[in-house]
Motif scaffolding. Sequence first.
Motif, PDB file in Angstrom:
ATOM      1  N   ALA A  61      -7.302 -14.266  -6.870  1.00 10.18           N
ATOM      2  CA  ALA A  61      -6.890 -14.110  -5.807  1.00 10.18           C
ATOM      3  C   ALA A  61      -5.649 -13.283  -5.399  1.00 10.18           C
ATOM      4  CB  ALA A  61      -6.515 -15.787  -5.604  1.00 10.18           C
ATOM      5  N   VAL A  62      -5.074 -13.025  -6.500  1.00 10.81           N
ATOM      6  CA  VAL A  62      -3.948 -12.043  -6.230  1.00 10.81           C
ATOM      7  C   VAL A  62      -4.418 -10.767  -5.997  1.00 10.81           C
ATOM      8  CG1 VAL A  62      -2.106 -10.816  -7.485  1.00 10.81           C
ATOM      9  CG2 VAL A  62      -1.982 -13.180  -7.413  1.00 10.81           C
ATOM     10  N   TYR A  63      -5.442 -10.321  -6.918  1.00  7.08           N
ATOM     11  CA  TYR A  63      -5.980  -8.984  -6.468  1.00  7.08           C
ATOM     12  C   TYR A  63      -6.762  -8.895  -5.127  1.00  7.08           C
ATOM     13  CZ  TYR A  63      -8.940  -4.972  -7.681  1.00  7.08           C
ATOM     14  OH  TYR A  63      -9.380  -3.498  -7.857  1.00  7.08           O
ATOM     15  N   ALA A  64      -7.344  -9.917  -4.635  1.00  3.46           N
ATOM     16  CA  ALA A  64      -7.953  -9.759  -3.283  1.00  3.46           C
ATOM     17  C   ALA A  64      -6.851  -9.721  -2.274  1.00  3.46           C
ATOM     18  CB  ALA A  64      -8.787 -10.880  -3.112  1.00  3.46           C
ATOM     19  N   THR A  65      -5.875 -10.353  -2.565  1.00  2.00           N
ATOM     20  CA  THR A  65      -4.816 -10.203  -1.704  1.00  2.00           C
ATOM     21  C   THR A  65      -4.048  -8.905  -1.432  1.00  2.00           C
ATOM     22  OG1 THR A  65      -4.043 -12.385  -1.973  1.00  2.00           O
ATOM     23  CG2 THR A  65      -2.327 -11.255  -1.101  1.00  2.00           C
ATOM     24  N   MET A  66      -3.937  -8.327  -2.830  1.00  2.00           N
ATOM     25  CA  MET A  66      -3.399  -6.829  -2.628  1.00  2.00           C
ATOM     26  C   MET A  66      -4.385  -5.702  -1.691  1.00  2.00           C
ATOM     27  SD  MET A  66      -0.651  -6.305  -4.047  1.00  2.00           S
ATOM     28  CE  MET A  66      -0.272  -4.377  -4.509  1.00  2.00           C
ATOM     29  N   TYR A  67      -5.639  -6.235  -1.968  1.00  2.00           N
ATOM     30  CA  TYR A  67      -6.627  -5.290  -1.022  1.00  2.00           C
ATOM     31  C   TYR A  67      -6.440  -5.489   0.401  1.00  2.00           C
ATOM     32  CZ  TYR A  67      -9.396  -2.444  -4.211  1.00  2.00           C
ATOM     33  OH  TYR A  67      -9.641  -1.592  -5.129  1.00  2.00           O
ATOM     34  N   ASP A  68      -6.339  -6.611   0.627  1.00  2.00           N
ATOM     35  CA  ASP A  68      -6.084  -7.075   2.115  1.00  2.00           C
ATOM     36  C   ASP A  68      -4.955  -6.643   2.574  1.00  2.00           C
ATOM     37  OD1 ASP A  68      -8.314  -8.723   2.275  1.00  2.00           O
ATOM     38  OD2 ASP A  68      -7.450 -10.696   1.807  1.00  2.00           O
ATOM     39  N   GLY A  69      -3.595  -6.489   2.015  1.00  2.00           N
ATOM     40  CA  GLY A  69      -2.591  -6.079   2.512  1.00  2.00           C
ATOM     41  C   GLY A  69      -2.500  -4.376   2.522  1.00  2.00           C
ATOM     42  N   SER A  70      -3.226  -3.550   1.751  1.00  2.00           N
ATOM     43  CA  SER A  70      -3.053  -2.283   1.493  1.00  2.00           C
ATOM     44  C   SER A  70      -4.157  -1.477   1.969  1.00  2.00           C
ATOM     45  CB  SER A  70      -2.843  -2.102  -0.042  1.00  2.00           C
ATOM     46  OG  SER A  70      -1.889  -2.634  -0.565  1.00  2.00           O
ATOM     47  N   THR A  71      -5.432  -2.083   1.947  1.00  2.00           N
ATOM     48  CA  THR A  71      -6.373  -1.196   2.491  1.00  2.00           C
ATOM     49  C   THR A  71      -6.998  -1.539   3.782  1.00  2.00           C
ATOM     50  OG1 THR A  71      -7.917  -2.357   1.321  1.00  2.00           O
ATOM     51  CG2 THR A  71      -6.724  -0.660   0.023  1.00  2.00           C
ATOM     52  N   LYS A  72      -6.542  -2.604   4.197  1.00  2.00           N
ATOM     53  CA  LYS A  72      -7.203  -3.138   5.380  1.00  2.00           C
ATOM     54  C   LYS A  72      -6.419  -3.118   6.698  1.00  2.00           C
ATOM     55  CE  LYS A  72     -10.761  -5.573   2.737  1.00  2.00           C
ATOM     56  NZ  LYS A  72     -10.801  -6.477   1.953  1.00  2.00           N
ATOM     57  N   LEU A  73      -5.636  -2.081   6.712  1.00  2.00           N
ATOM     58  CA  LEU A  73      -4.641  -2.036   7.751  1.00  2.00           C
ATOM     59  C   LEU A  73      -4.986  -0.926   8.940  1.00  2.00           C
ATOM     60  CD1 LEU A  73      -3.191   0.117   5.925  1.00  2.00           C
ATOM     61  CD2 LEU A  73      -1.541  -1.884   5.352  1.00  2.00           C
ATOM     62  N   SER A  74      -5.998  -1.338   9.413  1.00  2.00           N
ATOM     63  CA  SER A  74      -6.601  -0.422  10.466  1.00  2.00           C
ATOM     64  C   SER A  74      -5.648  -0.823  11.765  1.00  2.00           C
ATOM     65  CB  SER A  74      -8.050  -0.544  10.880  1.00  2.00           C
ATOM     66  OG  SER A  74      -8.274  -2.022  11.117  1.00  2.00           O
ATOM     67  N   ARG A  75      -5.129   0.322  12.537  1.00  2.00           N
ATOM     68  CA  ARG A  75      -4.388   0.028  13.597  1.00  2.00           C
ATOM     69  C   ARG A  75      -4.843   0.898  14.826  1.00  2.00           C
ATOM     70  NH1 ARG A  75      -1.592   4.841  14.053  1.00  2.00           N
ATOM     71  NH2 ARG A  75      -0.767   5.743  12.431  1.00  2.00           N
ATOM     72  N   GLU A  76      -4.419   0.790  15.933  1.00  2.00           N
ATOM     73  CA  GLU A  76      -4.680   1.336  17.083  1.00  2.00           C
ATOM     74  C   GLU A  76      -4.553   2.910  16.926  1.00  2.00           C
ATOM     75  OE1 GLU A  76      -6.167   0.503  20.141  1.00  2.00           O
ATOM     76  OE2 GLU A  76      -6.554  -1.460  18.860  1.00  2.00           O
ATOM     77  N   LEU A  77      -5.574   3.931  17.220  1.00  2.00           N
ATOM     78  CA  LEU A  77      -5.286   5.307  17.204  1.00  2.00           C
ATOM     79  C   LEU A  77      -4.312   5.669  18.340  1.00  2.00           C
ATOM     80  CD1 LEU A  77      -8.640   6.491  15.659  1.00  2.00           C
ATOM     81  CD2 LEU A  77      -6.628   5.810  14.479  1.00  2.00           C
ATOM     82  N   ALA A  78      -3.556   6.728  17.804  1.00  2.00           N
ATOM     83  CA  ALA A  78      -2.919   7.329  19.091  1.00  2.00           C
ATOM     84  C   ALA A  78      -3.929   8.174  19.882  1.00  2.00           C
ATOM     85  CB  ALA A  78      -1.714   8.074  18.779  1.00  2.00           C
ATOM     86  N   PRO A  79      -3.832   8.791  21.059  1.00  2.00           N
ATOM     87  CA  PRO A  79      -4.655   9.552  21.662  1.00  2.00           C
ATOM     88  C   PRO A  79      -4.572  10.940  20.796  1.00  2.00           C
ATOM     89  CG  PRO A  79      -2.997   8.834  23.241  1.00  2.00           C
ATOM     90  CD  PRO A  79      -2.553   8.239  21.806  1.00  2.00           C
TER      91      PRO A  79
END
Lengths: 201, 201
Positions: free
Chosen positions: B67-85
């Motif tokens: 579960a800790v491993y999965a959490t690290m992936y969630d926190g580090s690699t799935k942080l898509s955000r709005e793209l600036a123009p």
Amino acid sequence: MPQKATSPKYVRLTGEERRARLIEAGLACMARGGIQEFTVDKICAEAGVSRGLIIHHFGSMNALLTAVYATMYDGSTKLSRELAPGETRLAALLDAFFAPEVFNRDAFNIWLTLWGQISINHDLKEEHRLQYAEYVRDVAEAIGEVAVESGRNVDADVLARSLVCLIDGLGIQHCIEPMSMHADDAKAACRSFLLPHLGSF
Amino acid sequence: MPQKATSPKYVRLTGEERRARLIEAGLACMARGGIQEFTVDKICAEAGVSRGLIIHHFGSMNALLTAVYATMYDGSTKLSRELAPGETRLAALLDAFFAPEVFNRDAFNIWLTLWGQISINHDLKEEHRLQYAEYVRDVAEAIGEVAVESGRNVDADVLARSLVCLIDGLGIQHCIEPMSMHADDAKAACRSFLLPHLGSF
DNA sequence: ACCACAACTATACGGTAGTTCAACAGAGAA
DNA sequence: TTCTCTGTTGAACTACCGTATAGTTGTGGT
């Protein structure tokens, strides 16, 4: 009926040789099961000796761990060999890094385990400081030689640091999923990384 | 003189929230002392609960580790955000990787510990397979977008795999000797790695 | 043949690991 | 209030950890 010469109760070695064998056993255990297998019981069983020997020869498990780390550096980063005619030192270095004795799962499982210990183990951190600087300096010098020869202006130190990181990352990937990163792929990635800065070498 | 409302003996949470807190405690312990500190005693003390809760909520320490491993992936690699123009997805991805919340000593101490466990822990290997493929695919797509836009012909998958390895290696270096590898240096190394293949982006 | 010393065994010790389980506490439903 | 779940405690259990040490075995010098 008693034997004239009784068979020896144990095989006696010099301290230095026994230390070397305990280090080898420690490496084998670490490759097999990380830091969890790096225990007195497992290592002594692997080496075929009694539990008392590690403390006797190293004083503590931590000292053995440090010795293991030094041994890894000796085996992986200090394998300078004769250069073929016209071969650059950088090319020879890359060949050495990706040779099967260095670039393999067991080795990087050990590296991974040791790196994970460095930031939480003072003695190991000390040993790391000694070894790593020399390692990067060697790579930087090899890069510098190529740069001079090809008349290019590069920051050899920065390039060397990045290259070393790339090599580490490639090794980890090979360790975790061998099929997704062969030695040839990894070496190609390094060459592709260096090419724009140094040209072919 | 007795209180009307006695103070509660413990704080009662929903199972899901308690699990989240135990994972956080596990991460804190792992950042502090690697796999050696990832123990029932240490984690429960960190979370401020009794020793029985980990088994109750996760069934085993191994399940918590996964579960800790999965959490690290969630926190580090799935942080898509709005793209600036005008910003490419690749540039945004790189920004995210080298943001302080992701690129820091604690985080890579945890990664290092987890990577060291993958090849010796079947459950973790399984979790890794699920997460890593998606991660590399995201990077490859981001690279592909830039390549198409600039009309260049690159093998996005190969490039992505190498880039990911480089990032990992840079992170390790930052973890072990923070002063020798700042986030800016690391990001610059990645851009320098991509530049010859993609041009500026 | 004897001694001195280094290598080695064997075991004991206190500490801590992960797991199990019976009992208890709290919150919502009836 | 009383019942019923679920969350939670905390002690007990076996197994193993690293270290210390007393005693034994082997070897080379004299």
